[in-house]
Structures are given as structure tokens and as C-alpha cells.
Design a protein around this motif. Sequence first.
Motif, PDB file in Angstrom:
ATOM      1  N   THR A  58     -49.820  36.829   0.023  1.00 58.07           N
ATOM      2  CA  THR A  58     -49.848  36.684   1.478  1.00 58.07           C
ATOM      3  C   THR A  58     -50.103  38.053   2.103  1.00 58.07           C
ATOM      4  N   PHE A  59     -50.898  38.058   3.157  1.00 56.93           N
ATOM      5  CA  PHE A  59     -51.213  39.299   3.875  1.00 56.93           C
ATOM      6  C   PHE A  59     -50.721  39.180   5.306  1.00 56.93           C
ATOM      7  N   ARG A  60     -50.116  40.275   5.807  1.00 53.45           N
ATOM      8  CA  ARG A  60     -49.660  40.320   7.195  1.00 53.45           C
ATOM      9  C   ARG A  60     -49.950  41.681   7.783  1.00 53.45           C
ATOM     10  N   SER A  61     -50.422  41.682   9.031  1.00 51.61           N
ATOM     11  CA  SER A  61     -50.650  42.954   9.710  1.00 51.61           C
ATOM     12  C   SER A  61     -50.579  42.752  11.211  1.00 51.61           C
ATOM     13  N   ASP A  62     -50.258  43.832  11.911  1.00 51.51           N
ATOM     14  CA  ASP A  62     -50.279  43.775  13.361  1.00 51.51           C
ATOM     15  C   ASP A  62     -50.449  45.179  13.924  1.00 51.51           C
ATOM     16  N   VAL A  63     -50.925  45.226  15.150  1.00 49.05           N
ATOM     17  CA  VAL A  63     -50.923  46.458  15.943  1.00 49.05           C
ATOM     18  C   VAL A  63     -50.415  46.082  17.323  1.00 49.05           C
ATOM     19  N   ARG A  64     -49.717  47.015  17.959  1.00 46.54           N
ATOM     20  CA  ARG A  64     -49.129  46.693  19.257  1.00 46.54           C
ATOM     21  C   ARG A  64     -48.971  47.974  20.082  1.00 46.54           C
ATOM     22  N   ILE A  65     -48.859  47.774  21.381  1.00 44.39           N
ATOM     23  CA  ILE A  65     -48.617  48.893  22.290  1.00 44.39           C
ATOM     24  C   ILE A  65     -47.538  48.467  23.284  1.00 44.39           C
ATOM     25  N   PHE A  66     -46.679  49.402  23.601  1.00 48.60           N
ATOM     26  CA  PHE A  66     -45.560  49.136  24.516  1.00 48.60           C
ATOM     27  C   PHE A  66     -45.466  50.303  25.480  1.00 48.60           C
ATOM     28  N   SER A  67     -45.462  50.011  26.769  1.00 48.37           N
ATOM     29  CA  SER A  67     -45.356  51.074  27.773  1.00 48.37           C
ATOM     30  C   SER A  67     -44.233  50.759  28.747  1.00 48.37           C
ATOM     31  N   VAL A  68     -43.570  51.818  29.203  1.00 51.32           N
ATOM     32  CA  VAL A  68     -42.447  51.684  30.125  1.00 51.32           C
ATOM     33  C   VAL A  68     -42.661  52.611  31.310  1.00 51.32           C
ATOM     34  N   GLN A  69     -42.399  52.111  32.490  1.00 55.11           N
ATOM     35  CA  GLN A  69     -42.415  52.942  33.693  1.00 55.11           C
ATOM     36  C   GLN A  69     -41.010  52.924  34.275  1.00 55.11           C
ATOM     37  N   SER A  70     -40.358  54.075  34.242  1.00 56.76           N
ATOM     38  CA  SER A  70     -38.984  54.151  34.709  1.00 56.76           C
ATOM     39  C   SER A  70     -38.920  54.280  36.225  1.00 56.76           C
ATOM     40  N   ALA A  71     -37.733  54.133  36.763  1.00 56.62           N
ATOM     41  CA  ALA A  71     -37.539  54.185  38.212  1.00 56.62           C
ATOM     42  C   ALA A  71     -37.892  55.545  38.795  1.00 56.62           C
ATOM     43  N   ASN A  72     -37.784  56.606  37.989  1.00 51.40           N
ATOM     44  CA  ASN A  72     -38.102  57.949  38.494  1.00 51.40           C
ATOM     45  C   ASN A  72     -39.586  58.289  38.358  1.00 51.40           C
ATOM     46  N   GLY A  73     -40.409  57.287  37.983  1.00 52.60           N
ATOM     47  CA  GLY A  73     -41.858  57.484  37.937  1.00 52.60           C
ATOM     48  C   GLY A  73     -42.396  57.884  36.583  1.00 52.60           C
ATOM     49  N   GLN A  74     -41.534  58.183  35.619  1.00 56.19           N
ATOM     50  CA  GLN A  74     -41.992  58.509  34.275  1.00 56.19           C
ATOM     51  C   GLN A  74     -42.644  57.293  33.621  1.00 56.19           C
ATOM     52  N   GLU A  75     -43.757  57.545  32.915  1.00 56.60           N
ATOM     53  CA  GLU A  75     -44.413  56.468  32.180  1.00 56.60           C
ATOM     54  C   GLU A  75     -44.714  56.960  30.771  1.00 56.60           C
ATOM     55  N   LYS A  76     -44.392  56.135  29.796  1.00 57.84           N
ATOM     56  CA  LYS A  76     -44.578  56.503  28.403  1.00 57.84           C
ATOM     57  C   LYS A  76     -45.056  55.287  27.638  1.00 57.84           C
ATOM     58  N   ALA A  77     -45.945  55.527  26.664  1.00 56.23           N
ATOM     59  CA  ALA A  77     -46.464  54.422  25.867  1.00 56.23           C
ATOM     60  C   ALA A  77     -46.442  54.796  24.393  1.00 56.23           C
ATOM     61  N   TRP A  78     -46.230  53.780  23.551  1.00 59.28           N
ATOM     62  CA  TRP A  78     -46.164  53.994  22.111  1.00 59.28           C
ATOM     63  C   TRP A  78     -46.926  52.884  21.393  1.00 59.28           C
ATOM     64  N   PHE A  79     -47.475  53.246  20.243  1.00 60.18           N
ATOM     65  CA  PHE A  79     -48.089  52.268  19.344  1.00 60.18           C
ATOM     66  C   PHE A  79     -47.101  51.879  18.249  1.00 60.18           C
ATOM     67  N   GLY A  80     -47.309  50.696  17.705  1.00 57.01           N
ATOM     68  CA  GLY A  80     -46.592  50.259  16.521  1.00 57.01           C
ATOM     69  C   GLY A  80     -47.501  49.361  15.712  1.00 57.01           C
ATOM     70  N   GLY A  81     -47.090  49.051  14.516  1.00 64.05           N
ATOM     71  CA  GLY A  81     -47.890  48.149  13.709  1.00 64.05           C
ATOM     72  C   GLY A  81     -47.698  48.366  12.227  1.00 64.05           C
ATOM     73  N   GLY A  82     -48.652  47.868  11.455  1.00 57.11           N
ATOM     74  CA  GLY A  82     -48.585  48.029  10.016  1.00 57.11           C
ATOM     75  C   GLY A  82     -49.385  46.973   9.293  1.00 57.11           C
ATOM     76  N   ALA A  83     -49.306  47.008   7.970  1.00 57.19           N
ATOM     77  CA  ALA A  83     -49.970  46.035   7.110  1.00 57.19           C
ATOM     78  C   ALA A  83     -49.208  45.977   5.805  1.00 57.19           C
ATOM     79  N   ASP A  84     -48.972  44.775   5.290  1.00 56.13           N
ATOM     80  CA  ASP A  84     -48.208  44.672   4.051  1.00 56.13           C
ATOM     81  C   ASP A  84     -48.628  43.450   3.254  1.00 56.13           C
ATOM     82  N   LEU A  85     -48.293  43.493   1.982  1.00 52.28           N
ATOM     83  CA  LEU A  85     -48.697  42.476   1.013  1.00 52.28           C
ATOM     84  C   LEU A  85     -47.443  41.815   0.428  1.00 52.28           C
ATOM     85  N   THR A  86     -47.500  40.487   0.265  1.00 53.32           N
ATOM     86  CA  THR A  86     -46.404  39.746  -0.346  1.00 53.32           C
ATOM     87  C   THR A  86     -46.946  38.920  -1.509  1.00 53.32           C
TER      88      THR A  86
END
Length: 250
Positions: A58-86
Motif C-alpha cells: 500500500t502507498f500513501r502520501s500527502d502534502v499540506r499547507i497551514f497558515s494562521v493569522q493572529s489577532a496582532n496581525g502576525q501571519e505564518k504558514a507551514w508545509f507538512g506531508g510525506g510518503a510511506d510504504l506499507t
Amino acid sequence: VIEKGACSFTCIRGGVLSAERAKTISARQTDVLVQAGDAYAAAALSMVLHSKSPMIPTFRSDVRIFSVQSANGQEKAWFGGGADLTPYYLDEKDIRSFHQMYSNLCSKHLQKHPSFSYASMKQACDDYFFLPCRQEHRGTGGIFFDDLPVDEDSMEFVKGVVTTWMPSWLPIAALHRADSFTDDQKQWQLLRRGRYLEFNLLYDRGVKFGLANANPRVEGVMVSAPPMIAFEYNHKVEENSAEAALLKVL
């Protein structure tokens, strides 16, 4: 070849962080103030391929992005993901070729992010896809990354993860698609799929995240589940068998 395959795309805009989610992010991201009520956006592309034959992993993989905008105006974004074999039966050449492709990819990118090396992402994959209750890994791993800062270098790496999906799995599937197998070997595949589902339901952060929404898309969240599984009380494998060889590396 594929008994069940799923490719999913999720996009969330205008989300509002709950206190629990904000606490989780804050624990991992100390350079940005995140609190309940902050706005967030997220997108994810994932693929899972459950093979009909137990000789094909079995093969599984994903990529994702997550961004947050805080109340004080800061904005930050991160990637996540991977690929693996079963895999259900161990073929060391298959495992090595799969890992080599992602090792090569990692060596071409992320010079600006030295902590995200192939070795560290391989270890993160082993650590993440682990069933504590069973004291075994779900499969033979691959790469897994989270909290990767978004910039041009990391963007190229994430694109590379996606374009490596098929080249890393299709040759393995082509090599074993004509392999014969017995009913007992098929039953072993179903038992191992049971472990796959155990992980998804008990430990997978993506499943927990998806089901925690106010109106969860349960069918979408559970789309990566195997099509058929089996549970057998206190199943034992024969010593020196092919099944035992797999468990030895898990």
C-alpha cells in the motif's frame, strides 16, 4: 492492481482556531503568538493506493499547507506531508528503491532548512507511523515532515514530493502485479490492513483534525481506510516464515 484508491483535496478558508488547536500549534511554534479565535486556512492533497495483491505494498502520501493569522496581525504558514510504504511481504529491493528516491529528492532541496534532512524526516516517519499498543510500525516508512516554513525552497521540495509519488510506487506495482498468491497470503494482507485502520482511528492527527470540525466530512476523512480488513484474536505467525520476516522489521 488497485483494489481501492483515493485522491483527496481539502481546502479550508476562514477557519477559527479552537482553544485545543491553538494550544497544539503553540507547543510546536514558539516564534509566533497563536491563541483561540485566530483565523486559519489550510489545504491538503493526499493519495492512498490499496493494492489488490498482497505482494504489492500500500502507498500513501500527502502534502499540506497551514497558515494562521493572529489577532496582532502576525501571519505564518507551514508545509507538512510525506510518503510511506506499507508492505505485506518484505522485498528489500523494493524498500531500498522507494527510500532512495525520497533520499535523492531531499538532497536536492531544503538547503535553507538543514534540520529537514532525509535522515530526520525518515526518523519522523518511523516515529509517527507507530502503534504503541502493538509496539510495531505500520509499515516500512518513508519520509514525514511537519512545521516546514513556507518559502521558495520548501515550495520546490513539496512539489517534488508530489511528482515522486508515482515513480516511487508504480515500478514496484509493475514488478509484482503478476505474482501469484494464496488465500492464506490474502488473509495476512487483510490482517495487516487491520493494523492500518487501527492507526488511522487511534493515532492519525489528520483524522482527528478532520473529525474535530463543526460539520466533519466523515466520508472524506475516512476515505483512506482499506476496503476490506480482518481481525483475528491473538494471531500468531509461524517462526521463520515470510510473515515473521515482515514483523521482524516492523
